[in-house]
Design an enzyme around this catalytic site. Sequence first.
Site, PDB file in Angstrom:
ATOM      1  N   GLY A 169       0.872  -1.088  -0.101  1.00  9.47           N
ATOM      2  CA  GLY A 169       0.013   0.122  -0.092  1.00  9.47           C
ATOM      3  C   GLY A 169       0.840   1.357  -0.114  1.00  9.47           C
ATOM      4  N   GLY A 220      -0.513   4.437  -1.388  1.00 10.34           N
ATOM      5  CA  GLY A 220      -1.707   5.015  -0.804  1.00 10.34           C
ATOM      6  C   GLY A 220      -1.370   6.388   0.113  1.00 10.34           C
ATOM      7  N   ASP A 255      -1.341   6.514   3.605  1.00 10.72           N
ATOM      8  CA  ASP A 255      -0.362   6.293   4.767  1.00 10.72           C
ATOM      9  C   ASP A 255       0.965   5.893   4.255  1.00 10.72           C
ATOM     10  OD1 ASP A 255      -2.699   6.660   6.202  1.00 10.72           O
ATOM     11  OD2 ASP A 255      -2.887   4.877   7.326  1.00 10.72           O
ATOM     12  N   LEU A 299      -1.653  -8.356  -3.040  1.00 11.94           N
ATOM     13  CA  LEU A 299      -2.221  -9.218  -1.770  1.00 11.94           C
ATOM     14  C   LEU A 299      -3.049 -10.340  -2.101  1.00 11.94           C
ATOM     15  CD1 LEU A 299      -3.265  -6.737   1.098  1.00 11.94           C
ATOM     16  CD2 LEU A 299      -0.949  -7.653   0.681  1.00 11.94           C
ATOM     17  N   ALA A 346      -1.990  -2.264   2.708  1.00 12.33           N
ATOM     18  CA  ALA A 346      -2.894  -2.208   1.360  1.00 12.33           C
ATOM     19  C   ALA A 346      -4.058  -2.876   1.778  1.00 12.33           C
ATOM     20  CB  ALA A 346      -2.222  -3.185   0.482  1.00 12.33           C
ATOM     21  N   ALA A 347      -5.015  -2.349   1.221  1.00  7.83           N
ATOM     22  CA  ALA A 347      -6.631  -2.682   1.362  1.00  7.83           C
ATOM     23  C   ALA A 347      -7.457  -2.004   0.427  1.00  7.83           C
ATOM     24  CB  ALA A 347      -6.926  -2.277   2.695  1.00  7.83           C
ATOM     25  N   SER A 372      -8.489  -1.014  11.982  1.00 15.31           N
ATOM     26  CA  SER A 372      -9.403  -0.036  11.744  1.00 15.31           C
ATOM     27  C   SER A 372     -10.459   0.300  12.863  1.00 15.31           C
ATOM     28  CB  SER A 372     -10.196   0.049  10.474  1.00 15.31           C
ATOM     29  OG  SER A 372     -11.077   1.005  10.201  1.00 15.31           O
ATOM     30  N   GLU A 404     -13.321   1.197  12.168  1.00 16.97           N
ATOM     31  CA  GLU A 404     -14.531   0.628  11.612  1.00 16.97           C
ATOM     32  C   GLU A 404     -14.600  -0.641  12.276  1.00 16.97           C
ATOM     33  OE1 GLU A 404     -17.026   1.220   8.827  1.00 16.97           O
ATOM     34  OE2 GLU A 404     -16.362   3.124   9.512  1.00 16.97           O
ATOM     35  N   TYR A 455     -16.428  -3.982   4.708  1.00 16.52           N
ATOM     36  CA  TYR A 455     -15.046  -3.549   4.775  1.00 16.52           C
ATOM     37  C   TYR A 455     -14.867  -3.790   6.484  1.00 16.52           C
ATOM     38  CZ  TYR A 455     -11.365  -0.404   6.173  1.00 16.52           C
ATOM     39  OH  TYR A 455     -10.030   0.016   6.517  1.00 16.52           O
TER      40      TYR A 455
HETATM   41  P1  NAP Z   1      -5.469   4.099   0.569  1.00 17.74           P
HETATM   42  O1  NAP Z   1      -5.039   5.441   0.721  1.00 17.74           O
HETATM   43  O2  NAP Z   1      -6.701   3.933   0.226  1.00 17.74           O
HETATM   44  O3  NAP Z   1      -4.512   3.121   0.052  1.00 17.74           O
HETATM   45  C1  NAP Z   1      -4.445   1.723  -0.066  1.00 17.74           C
HETATM   46  C2  NAP Z   1      -3.281   1.234  -0.773  1.00 17.74           C
HETATM   47  O4  NAP Z   1      -3.664  -0.121  -0.905  1.00 17.74           O
HETATM   48  C3  NAP Z   1      -2.944   1.811  -2.056  1.00 17.74           C
HETATM   49  O5  NAP Z   1      -1.608   1.686  -2.330  1.00 17.74           O
HETATM   50  C4  NAP Z   1      -3.467   0.604  -3.017  1.00 17.74           C
HETATM   51  O6  NAP Z   1      -2.918   0.769  -4.220  1.00 17.74           O
HETATM   52  C5  NAP Z   1      -3.085  -0.583  -2.306  1.00 17.74           C
HETATM   53  N1  NAP Z   1      -3.934  -1.934  -2.639  1.00 17.74           N
HETATM   54  C6  NAP Z   1      -5.112  -2.029  -2.866  1.00 17.74           C
HETATM   55  N2  NAP Z   1      -5.508  -3.248  -3.428  1.00 17.74           N
HETATM   56  C7  NAP Z   1      -4.418  -3.971  -3.247  1.00 17.74           C
HETATM   57  C8  NAP Z   1      -3.913  -5.224  -3.612  1.00 17.74           C
HETATM   58  N3  NAP Z   1      -4.847  -6.008  -4.207  1.00 17.74           N
HETATM   59  N4  NAP Z   1      -2.633  -5.583  -3.581  1.00 17.74           N
HETATM   60  C9  NAP Z   1      -1.827  -4.651  -3.335  1.00 17.74           C
HETATM   61  N5  NAP Z   1      -2.074  -3.346  -2.766  1.00 17.74           N
HETATM   62  C10 NAP Z   1      -3.187  -3.075  -3.070  1.00 17.74           C
HETATM   63  O7  NAP Z   1      -5.556   3.786   2.255  1.00 17.74           O
HETATM   64  P2  NAP Z   1      -4.851   4.758   3.477  1.00 17.74           P
HETATM   65  O8  NAP Z   1      -5.757   5.919   3.609  1.00 17.74           O
HETATM   66  O9  NAP Z   1      -3.493   4.774   2.900  1.00 17.74           O
HETATM   67  O10 NAP Z   1      -5.009   3.512   4.537  1.00 17.74           O
HETATM   68  C11 NAP Z   1      -3.909   2.404   4.810  1.00 17.74           C
HETATM   69  C12 NAP Z   1      -4.346   1.300   5.463  1.00 17.74           C
HETATM   70  O11 NAP Z   1      -4.983   1.623   6.679  1.00 17.74           O
HETATM   71  C13 NAP Z   1      -5.362   0.509   4.771  1.00 17.74           C
HETATM   72  O12 NAP Z   1      -5.390  -0.746   4.975  1.00 17.74           O
HETATM   73  C14 NAP Z   1      -6.763   1.119   5.446  1.00 17.74           C
HETATM   74  O13 NAP Z   1      -7.896   0.384   5.369  1.00 17.74           O
HETATM   75  C15 NAP Z   1      -6.275   1.108   6.825  1.00 17.74           C
HETATM   76  N6  NAP Z   1      -7.085   2.118   7.729  1.00 17.74           N
HETATM   77  C16 NAP Z   1      -6.960   3.585   7.265  1.00 17.74           C
HETATM   78  C17 NAP Z   1      -7.585   4.767   7.963  1.00 17.74           C
HETATM   79  C18 NAP Z   1      -7.571   5.911   7.392  1.00 17.74           C
HETATM   80  O14 NAP Z   1      -8.339   7.024   8.061  1.00 17.74           O
HETATM   81  N7  NAP Z   1      -6.890   6.296   6.437  1.00 17.74           N
HETATM   82  C19 NAP Z   1      -8.056   4.289   9.361  1.00 17.74           C
HETATM   83  C20 NAP Z   1      -7.749   2.962   9.876  1.00 17.74           C
HETATM   84  C21 NAP Z   1      -7.333   1.950   8.975  1.00 17.74           C
HETATM   85  P3  NAP Z   1      -3.336   1.375  -5.567  1.00 17.74           P
HETATM   86  O15 NAP Z   1      -2.786   2.694  -5.482  1.00 17.74           O
HETATM   87  O16 NAP Z   1      -2.854   0.443  -6.715  1.00 17.74           O
HETATM   88  O17 NAP Z   1      -4.828   1.389  -5.638  1.00 17.74           O
HETATM   89  O1  G4F Z   2     -14.442   9.589   4.834  1.00  9.73           O
HETATM   90  P1  G4F Z   2     -15.302   8.448   4.705  1.00  9.73           P
HETATM   91  O2  G4F Z   2     -15.627   7.742   3.624  1.00  9.73           O
HETATM   92  O3  G4F Z   2     -14.504   7.545   5.813  1.00  9.73           O
HETATM   93  P2  G4F Z   2     -15.074   6.127   6.734  1.00  9.73           P
HETATM   94  O4  G4F Z   2     -16.125   5.373   6.187  1.00  9.73           O
HETATM   95  O5  G4F Z   2     -15.202   6.702   8.325  1.00  9.73           O
HETATM   96  O6  G4F Z   2     -13.841   5.087   6.577  1.00  9.73           O
HETATM   97  C1  G4F Z   2     -12.444   5.616   6.760  1.00  9.73           C
HETATM   98  O7  G4F Z   2     -12.084   5.482   7.970  1.00  9.73           O
HETATM   99  C2  G4F Z   2     -11.814   4.279   8.544  1.00  9.73           C
HETATM  100  C3  G4F Z   2     -11.323   4.275   9.976  1.00  9.73           C
HETATM  101  O8  G4F Z   2     -12.598   4.558  10.893  1.00  9.73           O
HETATM  102  C4  G4F Z   2     -10.923   3.608   7.607  1.00  9.73           C
HETATM  103  F1  G4F Z   2     -10.735   2.211   8.420  1.00  9.73           F
HETATM  104  C5  G4F Z   2     -11.331   3.351   6.430  1.00  9.73           C
HETATM  105  O9  G4F Z   2     -10.548   2.767   5.519  1.00  9.73           O
HETATM  106  C6  G4F Z   2     -11.490   4.845   5.819  1.00  9.73           C
HETATM  107  O10 G4F Z   2     -10.358   5.322   5.742  1.00  9.73           O
HETATM  108  O11 G4F Z   2     -16.687   8.491   5.598  1.00  9.73           O
HETATM  109  C7  G4F Z   2     -16.791   9.395   7.052  1.00  9.73           C
HETATM  110  C8  G4F Z   2     -18.097   9.657   7.187  1.00  9.73           C
HETATM  111  C9  G4F Z   2     -19.173   8.404   6.875  1.00  9.73           C
HETATM  112  O12 G4F Z   2     -20.020   8.203   8.150  1.00  9.73           O
HETATM  113  C10 G4F Z   2     -20.109   8.977   5.853  1.00  9.73           C
HETATM  114  O13 G4F Z   2     -21.677   8.216   5.854  1.00  9.73           O
HETATM  115  O14 G4F Z   2     -18.687  10.531   6.524  1.00  9.73           O
HETATM  116  C11 G4F Z   2     -20.146  10.105   5.980  1.00  9.73           C
HETATM  117  N1  G4F Z   2     -20.480  11.085   4.806  1.00  9.73           N
HETATM  118  C12 G4F Z   2     -21.364  12.036   4.462  1.00  9.73           C
HETATM  119  N2  G4F Z   2     -21.435  12.316   3.246  1.00  9.73           N
HETATM  120  C13 G4F Z   2     -19.690  10.718   3.616  1.00  9.73           C
HETATM  121  C14 G4F Z   2     -20.262  11.662   2.570  1.00  9.73           C
HETATM  122  N3  G4F Z   2     -18.654   9.930   3.309  1.00  9.73           N
HETATM  123  C15 G4F Z   2     -18.061   9.972   1.866  1.00  9.73           C
HETATM  124  N4  G4F Z   2     -17.181   9.343   1.509  1.00  9.73           N
HETATM  125  N5  G4F Z   2     -18.730  10.966   1.070  1.00  9.73           N
HETATM  126  C16 G4F Z   2     -19.889  11.631   1.313  1.00  9.73           C
HETATM  127  O15 G4F Z   2     -20.459  12.305   0.482  1.00  9.73           O
END
Ligand code: NAP
Ligand code: G4F
Length: 327
Positions: free
Chosen positions: A10, A13, A15, A59, A81-82, A125, A127, A149
């Site tokens: 990942g 992405g 992070d 993955l 990655a996810a 997460s 979530e 998810y």
């Molecule tokens: P992101 O920006 O969506 O990045 C996801 C990464 O996973 C991208 O590099 C993507 O590659 C790669 N990927 C997707 N499918 C894959 C596969 N089949 N094989 C290999 N690589 C793959 O996510 P992020 O926000 O950086 O989050 C990083 C991790 O933390 C994720 O696992 C996410 O679920 C978790 N997480 C995020 C948050 C948050 O708030 N950001 C909170 C809790 C947990 P491409 O560029 O090719 O698409």
């Molecule tokens: O920004 P969101 O899409 O993030 P969400 O669903 O909280 O998930 C993110 O955080 C998780 C950690 O808790 C990660 F694990 C996950 O990979 C991701 O990074 O939505 C945040 C909130 C939701 O409740 C959604 O219903 O915003 C609300 N929302 C309202 N209007 C919207 C919208 N979300 C999106 N994406 N787009 C809208 O127009």
Amino acid sequence: MAKRKALITGVSGQDGSYLSELLLEKGYKVYGMVRRTSSSDWWRISHLMNDIELVSGDLTDQSSLNRLMAQIQPDEVYNLAAQSFVAISWEQPVYTANVTAVGALHLLEAIRESAPRARFYQASSSEMFGKAQQFPQNENTPFHPRSPYGVAKVYAHYITMNYRESYNMYACSGILFNHESPRRGPEFVTRKISSSVARIKAGLQDKLALGNREVRRDWGFAGDYVRAMWLMMQQDKPSDYVIGSGENYSVQDFVSEAFAVAGLPWEKHVTVDQAFFRPAEVEVLLSDPSRAQHELGWSLEVDFQQLVRMMVRADIERLKQKGTLSL
Ligand code: NAP
Ligand code: G4F
């Protein structure tokens, strides 16, 4: 002394880009795993191309992961990655499970078979708490995921714990609450808001359609959260930690703050669209990060208001650089 080697899945992405920067600063040799796509537009890591080594893998492809472990023999593996977009996980639940749940198992198997001394970090997460059973959420709060998810992340979390207990591996999970940045994907709500504010300011857009603005999230800055990942991997014993700000705000709070940064009245521009409501919602999340603060010495440097300002200003700056906004 030989450099420590880290493999990041990942890496392209949000992070992955911040973690790469942190590990390079700390003197690691960084390997970033990328999958084959038709565009290869790795905009978040374009400035790091001379510093990190990109390696090919997916993955869902066990053989690619086995080969990478055998070849690299990493000291640390960060599984970032996810399929990470919650809303899409209802549209593509099987794919989400294959990547986000079983993908973590593939990686653990590759480590067990081919690089058993490697330490493993799983991106768990908030979530997983979903319809949260207690407030605030800590490491002992039961899980009640509300999306395909969230369910996939629970599987990945427990299989990580199981490999730690079964094979004595250094395997840990960070249960991270929402973290954002100017590098956040444009489909997530914070970046959707900040980029729309910039476009409205520039006269390129008039309306911003959102779903449920009452939901509350515990938002922090991604740059702060990757420090916690690294700290978790440097402990004597592996364990799981909740990482968050300990404060929450509604989507409406984010909207009000973001429009205020640009001096715009949100009431004139924001509309509601049912298409952005989810089949099952996570209404409120709130972290209790005290264990990470005490045991890892981790703390936030960027608060909510600073985060919103950083994101809006970055999106305004991006448009200015494209020559479409003069402020
Ligand atoms: P992101 O920006 O969506 O990045 C996801 C990464 O996973 C991208 O590099 C993507 O590659 C790669 N990927 C997707 N499918 C894959 C596969 N089949 N094989 C290999 N690589 C793959 O996510 P992020 O926000 O950086 O989050 C990083 C991790 O933390 C994720 O696992 C996410 O679920 C978790 N997480 C995020 C948050 C948050 O708030 N950001 C909170 C809790 C947990 P491409 O560029 O090719 O698409
Ligand atoms: O920004 P969101 O899409 O993030 P969400 O669903 O909280 O998930 C993110 O955080 C998780 C950690 O808790 C990660 F694990 C996950 O990979 C991701 O990074 O939505 C945040 C909130 C939701 O409740 C959604 O219903 O915003 C609300 N929302 C309202 N209007 C919207 C919208 N979300 C999106 N994406 N787009 C809208 O127009």
